[in-house]
Design a protein around this motif. Structure first.
Motif, PDB file in Angstrom:
ATOM      1  N   ALA A 129     -35.122 -29.111   9.536  1.00  0.00           N
ATOM      2  CA  ALA A 129     -33.694 -29.087   9.204  1.00  0.00           C
ATOM      3  C   ALA A 129     -33.282 -30.277   8.335  1.00  0.00           C
ATOM      4  O   ALA A 129     -32.101 -30.422   8.003  1.00  0.00           O
ATOM      5  CB  ALA A 129     -32.866 -29.073  10.485  1.00  0.00           C
ATOM      6  N   GLY A 130     -34.245 -31.131   7.983  1.00  0.00           N
ATOM      7  CA  GLY A 130     -33.958 -32.266   7.118  1.00  0.00           C
ATOM      8  C   GLY A 130     -33.509 -33.523   7.824  1.00  0.00           C
ATOM      9  O   GLY A 130     -33.071 -34.481   7.186  1.00  0.00           O
ATOM     10  N   GLU A 131     -33.623 -33.566   9.150  1.00  0.00           N
ATOM     11  CA  GLU A 131     -33.175 -34.726   9.910  1.00  0.00           C
ATOM     12  C   GLU A 131     -34.250 -35.810   9.955  1.00  0.00           C
ATOM     13  O   GLU A 131     -35.438 -35.539   9.810  1.00  0.00           O
ATOM     14  CB  GLU A 131     -32.809 -34.323  11.342  1.00  0.00           C
ATOM     15  CG  GLU A 131     -31.664 -33.334  11.438  1.00  0.00           C
ATOM     16  CD  GLU A 131     -31.329 -32.986  12.881  1.00  0.00           C
ATOM     17  OE1 GLU A 131     -31.436 -33.877  13.740  1.00  0.00           O
ATOM     18  OE2 GLU A 131     -30.979 -31.813  13.142  1.00  0.00           O
ATOM     19  N   VAL A 132     -33.817 -37.034  10.171  1.00  0.00           N
ATOM     20  CA  VAL A 132     -34.728 -38.142  10.437  1.00  0.00           C
ATOM     21  C   VAL A 132     -34.952 -38.202  11.946  1.00  0.00           C
ATOM     22  O   VAL A 132     -34.008 -38.107  12.729  1.00  0.00           O
ATOM     23  CB  VAL A 132     -34.152 -39.480   9.945  1.00  0.00           C
ATOM     24  CG1 VAL A 132     -35.130 -40.623  10.193  1.00  0.00           C
ATOM     25  CG2 VAL A 132     -33.791 -39.395   8.466  1.00  0.00           C
ATOM     26  N   VAL A 133     -36.223 -38.360  12.348  1.00  0.00           N
ATOM     27  CA  VAL A 133     -36.533 -38.423  13.780  1.00  0.00           C
ATOM     28  C   VAL A 133     -37.174 -39.767  14.102  1.00  0.00           C
ATOM     29  O   VAL A 133     -37.885 -40.347  13.282  1.00  0.00           O
ATOM     30  CB  VAL A 133     -37.450 -37.265  14.215  1.00  0.00           C
ATOM     31  CG1 VAL A 133     -36.728 -35.933  14.063  1.00  0.00           C
ATOM     32  CG2 VAL A 133     -38.759 -37.243  13.426  1.00  0.00           C
ATOM     33  N   PHE A 134     -36.909 -40.232  15.328  1.00  0.00           N
ATOM     34  CA  PHE A 134     -37.312 -41.582  15.710  1.00  0.00           C
ATOM     35  C   PHE A 134     -38.166 -41.546  16.970  1.00  0.00           C
ATOM     36  O   PHE A 134     -37.772 -40.966  17.987  1.00  0.00           O
ATOM     37  CB  PHE A 134     -36.074 -42.452  15.953  1.00  0.00           C
ATOM     38  CG  PHE A 134     -35.193 -42.549  14.744  1.00  0.00           C
ATOM     39  CD1 PHE A 134     -35.464 -43.471  13.746  1.00  0.00           C
ATOM     40  CD2 PHE A 134     -34.110 -41.690  14.593  1.00  0.00           C
ATOM     41  CE1 PHE A 134     -34.652 -43.553  12.621  1.00  0.00           C
ATOM     42  CE2 PHE A 134     -33.295 -41.761  13.466  1.00  0.00           C
ATOM     43  CZ  PHE A 134     -33.576 -42.690  12.471  1.00  0.00           C
ATOM     44  N   GLY A 135     -39.337 -42.169  16.875  1.00  0.00           N
ATOM     45  CA  GLY A 135     -40.238 -42.234  18.011  1.00  0.00           C
ATOM     46  C   GLY A 135     -40.857 -43.610  18.129  1.00  0.00           C
ATOM     47  O   GLY A 135     -40.387 -44.583  17.532  1.00  0.00           O
ATOM     48  N   SER A 136     -41.952 -43.671  18.885  1.00  0.00           N
ATOM     49  CA  SER A 136     -42.684 -44.910  19.042  1.00  0.00           C
ATOM     50  C   SER A 136     -44.088 -44.574  19.504  1.00  0.00           C
ATOM     51  O   SER A 136     -44.305 -43.554  20.178  1.00  0.00           O
ATOM     52  CB  SER A 136     -42.006 -45.813  20.081  1.00  0.00           C
ATOM     53  OG  SER A 136     -42.733 -47.025  20.246  1.00  0.00           O
TER      54      SER A 136
END
Length: 261
Positions: free
Chosen positions: A12-19
């Motif tokens: 969907a074009g979103e930025v995703v944040f993980g670690s």
């Protein structure tokens, strides 16, 4: 049973944040979920996990609404199969050097007609046989496949990598790239920066791009260039920083009392 939210957000074009997640600790994984992270990269390459430990972190991620991507120790069929059968949202495969090796990893991660993943519906990913007749089709559609671009060979083949179907994320590893290019530990060396630039320039708009960041300045710079799969340090890195900051409060007392420990 796997949580495919990160793959859907990327599409969907979103930025995703993980670690990166190295500690075999469900409570720590819960803290990441409570803090608002989208996913964890369960580090089976450098961590000390058992199959059961990985499955428990995957389960915890699901309970917290996070996706779980497992960095496998390598591209062996057994490692890929185990984590996907445990319900991982995807795999992140290290140490590959050719486009053919990437295609082979995808073959191991996808069911027919996209691949040759071993079929056993009596696994957690398939709700122990209760997932419905379309389970394999859903798994093929929703399982995220990421590979590390962490050596000069992968950089040289970046155009071919971008043409591979079913490959979702190209994950840039600055640290390993620095070693591959002859500048161990120096991710700021011009050769390393040029390699990263090439990956981003060629892959932008063709594949999702990921990397690890350590501060807000890096984050802003990468997101501005279209990098949307973000790993913020690791659990150990953040814990080390928090403990170091706490220990600074003790420093004046250590100095004045002369105690050694």
């Amino acid at each position: 049973m796997f949580n495919a939210s990160v793959k859907h957000k990327l599409e969907a074009g979103e930025v995703v944040f993980g670690s990166f997640f190295k500690l075999d600790s469900p409570p720590v994984a819960e803290l990441f979920g409570l803090a608002g992270f989208d996913f964890l990269i369960i580090d089976a390459e450098h961590g000390t996990y058992t199959h059961a430990g990985i499955e428990n972190i995957i389960r915890t991620c699901e309970l917290m609404g996070m996706s779980s991507v497992v960095r496998t120790p390598d591209a062996s069929e057994a490692h890929i199969l185990h984590v996907l059968d445990s319900g991982a949202s995807g795999i992140q495969v290290p140490s590959l050097k050719t486009a053919d090796e990437v295609r082979d990893a995808i073959r191991k991660a996808k069911y027919w007609p996209l691949g040759e993943r071993g079929s056993a519906r009596a696994c957690r990913a398939a709700a122990y046989g209760q997932s419905g007749a379309d389970y394999e089709a859903r798994a093929n559609r929703d399982t995220l496949v990421s590979v590390h671009v962490e050596n000069k060979e992968m950089v040289e083949q970046i155009d071919e990598l971008c043409a591979i179907d079913e490959l979702d994320v190209l994950f840039i590893g600055p640290g390993d790239l620095s070693q591959s290019l002859g500048h161990p530990g120096n991710a700021a060396h011009p050769d390393v920066v040029a390699a990263i630039d090439r990956v981003i320039e060629v892959a932008a708009g063709r594949k999702h791009i990921g990397t690890v960041v350590a501060n807000a300045q890096q984050l802003d710079a990468y997101v501005a260039r279209g990098v949307k799969y973000i790993a913020w340090l690791s659990d150990l890195g953040m814990l080390r920083g928090a403990l170091g900051a706490a220990a600074k409060n003790f420093a004046p007392y250590r100095a004045t009392t002369g105690e050694t420990r």
